[in-house]
Design a protein around this motif. Structure first.
Motif, PDB file in Angstrom:
ATOM      1  N   LEU A  23     -43.109  -2.668 -54.940  1.00 49.50           N
ATOM      2  CA  LEU A  23     -43.800  -2.962 -56.196  1.00 49.50           C
ATOM      3  C   LEU A  23     -45.164  -3.597 -55.934  1.00 49.50           C
ATOM      4  N   VAL A  24     -45.224  -4.505 -54.978  1.00 46.21           N
ATOM      5  CA  VAL A  24     -46.506  -5.135 -54.636  1.00 46.21           C
ATOM      6  C   VAL A  24     -47.474  -4.092 -54.090  1.00 46.21           C
ATOM      7  N   ALA A  25     -46.979  -3.209 -53.224  1.00 48.87           N
ATOM      8  CA  ALA A  25     -47.832  -2.153 -52.678  1.00 48.87           C
ATOM      9  C   ALA A  25     -48.367  -1.261 -53.788  1.00 48.87           C
ATOM     10  N   ALA A  26     -47.511  -0.928 -54.744  1.00 53.74           N
ATOM     11  CA  ALA A  26     -47.949  -0.081 -55.855  1.00 53.74           C
ATOM     12  C   ALA A  26     -49.042  -0.761 -56.664  1.00 53.74           C
ATOM     13  N   ARG A  27     -48.894  -2.049 -56.928  1.00 57.88           N
ATOM     14  CA  ARG A  27     -49.904  -2.769 -57.705  1.00 57.88           C
ATOM     15  C   ARG A  27     -51.230  -2.821 -56.956  1.00 57.88           C
ATOM     16  N   HIS A  28     -51.161  -3.085 -55.653  1.00 61.51           N
ATOM     17  CA  HIS A  28     -52.393  -3.167 -54.866  1.00 61.51           C
ATOM     18  C   HIS A  28     -53.099  -1.808 -54.819  1.00 61.51           C
ATOM     19  N   VAL A  33     -57.279   2.124 -55.532  1.00 62.20           N
ATOM     20  CA  VAL A  33     -57.630   3.552 -55.519  1.00 62.20           C
ATOM     21  C   VAL A  33     -57.386   4.253 -56.847  1.00 62.20           C
ATOM     22  N   GLY A  34     -56.770   3.549 -57.814  1.00 62.42           N
ATOM     23  CA  GLY A  34     -56.566   4.146 -59.128  1.00 62.42           C
ATOM     24  C   GLY A  34     -55.227   4.860 -59.272  1.00 62.42           C
ATOM     25  N   TYR A  35     -54.936   5.245 -60.483  1.00 62.33           N
ATOM     26  CA  TYR A  35     -53.636   5.846 -60.821  1.00 62.33           C
ATOM     27  C   TYR A  35     -53.371   7.175 -60.119  1.00 62.33           C
ATOM     28  N   PRO A  36     -54.285   8.137 -60.141  1.00 61.52           N
ATOM     29  CA  PRO A  36     -53.959   9.442 -59.540  1.00 61.52           C
ATOM     30  C   PRO A  36     -53.663   9.359 -58.047  1.00 61.52           C
ATOM     31  N   GLN A  37     -54.355   8.463 -57.335  1.00 60.22           N
ATOM     32  CA  GLN A  37     -54.198   8.382 -55.888  1.00 60.22           C
ATOM     33  C   GLN A  37     -53.048   7.474 -55.445  1.00 60.22           C
ATOM     34  N   THR A  38     -52.427   6.788 -56.394  1.00 58.92           N
ATOM     35  CA  THR A  38     -51.303   5.919 -56.038  1.00 58.92           C
ATOM     36  C   THR A  38     -50.033   6.766 -56.004  1.00 58.92           C
ATOM     37  N   THR A  39     -49.839   7.437 -54.898  1.00 58.77           N
ATOM     38  CA  THR A  39     -48.710   8.340 -54.723  1.00 58.77           C
ATOM     39  C   THR A  39     -47.549   7.614 -54.066  1.00 58.77           C
ATOM     40  N   VAL A  40     -46.383   8.219 -54.130  1.00 56.79           N
ATOM     41  CA  VAL A  40     -45.209   7.631 -53.486  1.00 56.79           C
ATOM     42  C   VAL A  40     -45.421   7.545 -51.978  1.00 56.79           C
ATOM     43  N   VAL A  41     -46.032   8.562 -51.393  1.00 61.41           N
ATOM     44  CA  VAL A  41     -46.298   8.551 -49.948  1.00 61.41           C
ATOM     45  C   VAL A  41     -47.217   7.383 -49.594  1.00 61.41           C
ATOM     46  N   ALA A  42     -48.266   7.181 -50.378  1.00 62.60           N
ATOM     47  CA  ALA A  42     -49.195   6.086 -50.112  1.00 62.60           C
ATOM     48  C   ALA A  42     -48.515   4.730 -50.291  1.00 62.60           C
ATOM     49  N   ILE A  43     -47.679   4.618 -51.325  1.00 61.63           N
ATOM     50  CA  ILE A  43     -46.961   3.357 -51.566  1.00 61.63           C
ATOM     51  C   ILE A  43     -45.998   3.070 -50.418  1.00 61.63           C
ATOM     52  N   ALA A  44     -45.271   4.104 -49.969  1.00 64.98           N
ATOM     53  CA  ALA A  44     -44.314   3.922 -48.876  1.00 64.98           C
ATOM     54  C   ALA A  44     -45.030   3.450 -47.611  1.00 64.98           C
ATOM     55  N   LYS A  45     -46.168   4.060 -47.321  1.00 65.65           N
ATOM     56  CA  LYS A  45     -46.928   3.677 -46.123  1.00 65.65           C
ATOM     57  C   LYS A  45     -47.394   2.236 -46.228  1.00 65.65           C
ATOM     58  N   ARG A  46     -47.916   1.844 -47.393  1.00 67.40           N
ATOM     59  CA  ARG A  46     -48.402   0.472 -47.569  1.00 67.40           C
ATOM     60  C   ARG A  46     -47.246  -0.536 -47.498  1.00 67.40           C
ATOM     61  N   ALA A  47     -46.096  -0.182 -48.053  1.00 61.33           N
ATOM     62  CA  ALA A  47     -44.963  -1.113 -48.096  1.00 61.33           C
ATOM     63  C   ALA A  47     -44.164  -1.129 -46.794  1.00 61.33           C
ATOM     64  N   GLY A  48     -44.391  -0.150 -45.926  1.00 57.87           N
ATOM     65  CA  GLY A  48     -43.649  -0.093 -44.679  1.00 57.87           C
ATOM     66  C   GLY A  48     -42.220   0.399 -44.852  1.00 57.87           C
ATOM     67  N   VAL A  49     -42.008   1.291 -45.810  1.00 62.90           N
ATOM     68  CA  VAL A  49     -40.688   1.888 -46.015  1.00 62.90           C
ATOM     69  C   VAL A  49     -40.854   3.399 -46.006  1.00 62.90           C
ATOM     70  N   ASN A  50     -39.722   4.123 -45.994  1.00 67.70           N
ATOM     71  CA  ASN A  50     -39.826   5.577 -46.054  1.00 67.70           C
ATOM     72  C   ASN A  50     -39.670   6.066 -47.489  1.00 67.70           C
ATOM     73  N   THR A  51     -40.166   7.242 -47.767  1.00 68.93           N
ATOM     74  CA  THR A  51     -40.136   7.754 -49.141  1.00 68.93           C
ATOM     75  C   THR A  51     -38.720   7.960 -49.670  1.00 68.93           C
TER      76      THR A  51
END
Length: 202
Positions: A23-28, A33-51
Protein backbone atom coordinates in the motif's frame (compact mmCIF):
# COMPACT_ATOMS: atom_id res chain seq x y z
CA UNK A 1 -8.68 -2.48 4.11
CA UNK A 2 -11.31 -4.59 4.50
CA UNK A 3 -13.24 -5.57 1.49
CA UNK A 4 -14.67 -8.99 0.85
CA UNK A 5 -12.51 -9.04 -2.29
CA UNK A 6 -9.48 -8.41 -0.14
CA UNK A 7 -9.86 -11.43 2.16
CA UNK A 8 -6.97 -13.88 2.00
CA UNK A 9 -7.71 -17.26 0.51
CA UNK A 10 -7.92 -20.29 2.85
CA UNK A 11 -4.53 -21.68 3.73
CA UNK A 12 -2.67 -18.43 2.98
CA UNK A 13 -2.11 -16.43 6.18
CA UNK A 14 -2.12 -12.70 5.63
CA UNK A 15 1.17 -10.88 6.10
CA UNK A 16 0.33 -7.46 7.48
CA UNK A 17 3.84 -6.12 6.91
CA UNK A 18 3.76 -7.06 3.23
CA UNK A 19 0.25 -5.60 2.88
CA UNK A 20 1.46 -2.31 4.31
CA UNK A 21 4.58 -2.31 2.12
CA UNK A 22 2.41 -2.78 -0.98
CA UNK A 23 0.00 0.00 0.00
CA UNK A 24 2.84 2.40 0.81
CA UNK A 25 4.54 1.57 -2.49
CA UNK A 26 1.31 2.22 -4.36
CA UNK A 27 0.86 5.61 -2.71
CA UNK A 28 4.44 6.64 -3.44
CA UNK A 29 4.20 5.59 -7.07
CA UNK A 30 0.90 7.40 -7.56
CA UNK A 31 2.53 10.59 -6.31
CA UNK A 32 5.69 10.08 -8.37
CA UNK A 33 4.53 8.74 -11.72
CA UNK A 34 0.74 9.14 -11.75
CA UNK A 35 -2.21 6.78 -12.04
CA UNK A 36 -1.61 5.17 -15.46
CA UNK A 37 2.00 4.24 -14.66
CA UNK A 38 1.26 2.83 -11.21
CA UNK A 39 1.03 -0.78 -12.34
CA UNK A 40 0.98 -3.93 -10.25
CA UNK A 41 4.43 -4.84 -11.61
CA UNK A 42 5.83 -1.45 -10.58
CA UNK A 43 4.19 -1.68 -7.14
CA UNK A 44 5.54 -5.20 -6.59
CA UNK A 45 9.06 -4.09 -7.51
CA UNK A 46 8.90 -1.07 -5.20
CA UNK A 47 7.44 -3.10 -2.31
CA UNK A 48 9.87 -6.00 -2.74
CA UNK A 49 7.18 -8.64 -3.28
CA UNK A 50 6.13 -10.71 -6.27
CA UNK A 51 3.02 -9.99 -8.32
CA UNK A 52 1.25 -13.27 -7.43
CA UNK A 53 1.44 -12.23 -3.76
CA UNK A 54 -0.32 -8.98 -4.62
CA UNK A 55 -3.04 -10.72 -6.62
CA UNK A 56 -3.66 -13.14 -3.73
CA UNK A 57 -4.52 -10.10 -1.59
CA UNK A 58 -6.15 -7.83 -4.16
CA UNK A 59 -8.03 -9.27 -7.16
CA UNK A 60 -7.28 -6.33 -9.46
CA UNK A 61 -5.02 -3.30 -9.77
CA UNK A 62 -8.06 -1.11 -9.25
CA UNK A 63 -8.95 -2.83 -5.97
CA UNK A 64 -5.40 -2.29 -4.72
CA UNK A 65 -5.35 1.39 -5.67
CA UNK A 66 -8.78 1.92 -4.14
CA UNK A 67 -7.48 0.64 -0.82
CA UNK A 68 -4.24 2.59 -1.10
CA UNK A 69 -6.15 5.85 -1.61
CA UNK A 70 -9.38 5.35 0.33
CA UNK A 71 -8.29 2.96 3.07
CA UNK A 72 -7.57 4.06 6.63
CA UNK A 73 -3.87 4.33 5.89
CA UNK A 74 -2.80 2.83 9.21
CA UNK A 75 -3.92 5.92 11.13
CA UNK A 76 -6.27 5.66 14.10
CA UNK A 77 -9.56 7.50 13.79
CA UNK A 78 -10.03 10.42 16.20
CA UNK A 79 -11.58 9.69 19.57
CA UNK A 80 -14.70 11.73 20.47
CA UNK A 81 -13.97 14.59 22.86
CA UNK A 82 -17.52 15.42 23.93
CA UNK A 83 -17.49 18.60 21.82
CA UNK A 84 -19.30 17.58 18.62
CA UNK A 85 -18.53 20.78 16.74
CA UNK A 86 -14.81 20.39 17.48
CA UNK A 87 -14.93 16.68 16.63
CA UNK A 88 -16.54 17.41 13.28
CA UNK A 89 -13.82 19.96 12.54
CA UNK A 90 -11.22 17.27 13.29
CA UNK A 91 -12.93 14.86 10.87
CA UNK A 92 -13.06 17.55 8.18
CA UNK A 93 -9.37 18.33 8.68
CA UNK A 94 -8.37 14.65 8.48
CA UNK A 95 -10.46 14.04 5.36
CA UNK A 96 -9.05 17.16 3.72
CA UNK A 97 -5.44 16.21 4.48
CA UNK A 98 -6.01 12.73 3.06
CA UNK A 99 -7.80 14.06 -0.01
CA UNK A 100 -5.05 16.56 -0.79
CA UNK A 101 -2.25 14.00 -0.49
CA UNK A 102 -0.23 13.59 -3.71
CA UNK A 103 -1.43 9.98 -4.02
CA UNK A 104 -5.09 10.95 -3.77
CA UNK A 105 -4.77 13.91 -6.13
CA UNK A 106 -3.09 11.66 -8.70
CA UNK A 107 -5.28 8.62 -8.19
CA UNK A 108 -8.84 9.79 -7.49
CA UNK A 109 -9.60 11.06 -11.03
CA UNK A 110 -8.38 7.79 -12.54
CA UNK A 111 -10.32 5.68 -10.06
CA UNK A 112 -13.49 7.67 -10.68
CA UNK A 113 -13.14 7.01 -14.39
CA UNK A 114 -12.57 3.29 -13.77
CA UNK A 115 -15.20 2.78 -11.04
CA UNK A 116 -18.31 2.59 -13.17
CA UNK A 117 -19.35 -0.99 -12.37
CA UNK A 118 -21.60 -2.08 -9.53
CA UNK A 119 -18.79 -4.30 -8.25
CA UNK A 120 -16.46 -1.32 -7.97
CA UNK A 121 -19.09 0.69 -6.12
CA UNK A 122 -19.68 -2.14 -3.66
CA UNK A 123 -15.95 -2.45 -3.11
CA UNK A 124 -15.59 1.25 -2.33
CA UNK A 125 -18.47 1.09 0.12
CA UNK A 126 -16.86 -1.89 1.82
CA UNK A 127 -13.52 -0.09 2.06
CA UNK A 128 -15.17 2.86 3.78
CA UNK A 129 -17.42 0.81 6.06
CA UNK A 130 -15.27 1.00 9.23
CA UNK A 131 -14.84 4.75 8.80
CA UNK A 132 -18.57 5.22 8.21
CA UNK A 133 -19.27 3.17 11.33
CA UNK A 134 -16.94 5.29 13.45
CA UNK A 135 -18.58 8.47 12.15
CA UNK A 136 -22.06 7.10 12.91
CA UNK A 137 -20.90 6.23 16.42
CA UNK A 138 -19.64 9.80 16.88
CA UNK A 139 -23.08 11.20 16.06
CA UNK A 140 -24.81 8.39 17.94
CA UNK A 141 -22.87 9.25 21.08
CA UNK A 142 -24.01 12.86 20.79
CA UNK A 143 -27.60 11.61 20.56
CA UNK A 144 -27.18 9.31 23.56
CA UNK A 145 -26.04 12.10 25.87
CA UNK A 146 -28.60 14.61 24.59
CA UNK A 147 -26.28 16.99 22.74
CA UNK A 148 -28.25 16.55 19.49
CA UNK A 149 -31.73 15.17 18.79
CA UNK A 150 -32.15 11.75 17.17
CA UNK A 151 -32.82 11.08 13.53
CA UNK A 152 -30.11 12.89 11.56
CA UNK A 153 -29.20 11.13 8.31
CA UNK A 154 -25.73 9.92 9.25
CA UNK A 155 -25.03 8.44 5.82
CA UNK A 156 -25.85 11.68 4.04
CA UNK A 157 -23.77 13.76 6.44
CA UNK A 158 -20.83 11.39 5.95
CA UNK A 159 -21.13 11.59 2.17
CA UNK A 160 -21.19 15.39 2.32
CA UNK A 161 -18.07 15.29 4.49
CA UNK A 162 -16.28 12.90 2.15
CA UNK A 163 -17.43 14.37 -1.16
CA UNK A 164 -16.94 18.00 -0.23
CA UNK A 165 -13.42 17.53 1.14
CA UNK A 166 -12.43 15.47 -1.92
CA UNK A 167 -13.77 18.08 -4.35
CA UNK A 168 -12.17 20.94 -2.42
CA UNK A 169 -8.79 19.20 -2.32
CA UNK A 170 -8.83 18.39 -6.03
CA UNK A 171 -9.99 21.82 -7.15
CA UNK A 172 -8.54 24.20 -4.59
CA UNK A 173 -6.11 22.20 -2.48
CA UNK A 174 -5.68 22.58 1.25
CA UNK A 175 -7.70 24.56 3.78
CA UNK A 176 -8.30 27.76 1.85
CA UNK A 177 -9.54 30.37 4.27
CA UNK A 178 -12.24 29.12 6.61
CA UNK A 179 -13.15 25.92 4.76
CA UNK A 180 -12.64 23.53 7.69
CA UNK A 181 -14.62 25.66 10.10
CA UNK A 182 -17.39 26.42 7.62
CA UNK A 183 -17.89 22.78 6.63
CA UNK A 184 -17.78 21.65 10.26
CA UNK A 185 -20.44 24.23 11.10
CA UNK A 186 -22.63 23.04 8.23
CA UNK A 187 -22.30 19.40 9.29
CA UNK A 188 -23.07 20.36 12.88
CA UNK A 189 -26.25 22.14 11.81
CA UNK A 190 -27.34 19.08 9.83
CA UNK A 191 -26.58 16.76 12.74
CA UNK A 192 -28.39 19.04 15.18
CA UNK A 193 -31.52 19.28 13.05
CA UNK A 194 -32.64 15.76 13.93
CA UNK A 195 -35.79 14.07 12.70
CA UNK A 196 -39.03 12.80 14.18
CA UNK A 197 -38.49 9.47 12.42
CA UNK A 198 -36.28 7.94 15.07
CA UNK A 199 -32.70 7.68 16.25
CA UNK A 200 -29.54 7.58 14.20
CA UNK A 201 -28.79 4.06 13.02
CA UNK A 202 -25.34 2.67 13.86
Amino acid sequence: MMTSDAQPRPGRPRDADKDLAVLVAARHLLAEVGYPQTTVVAIAKRAGVNTPAIYRRWPTRQALLEEAIHGPGGHALPEPTGDLRADLATWVRIFLVRAESPAARAGVPGLLADSQTEEARRRLLAIGAPIRKAFAELLGGAVDDGRIPPGADTGLIFEILSGTTTFHALVRGGDSGSFVGDLADALYVMASHGSPNGPISR
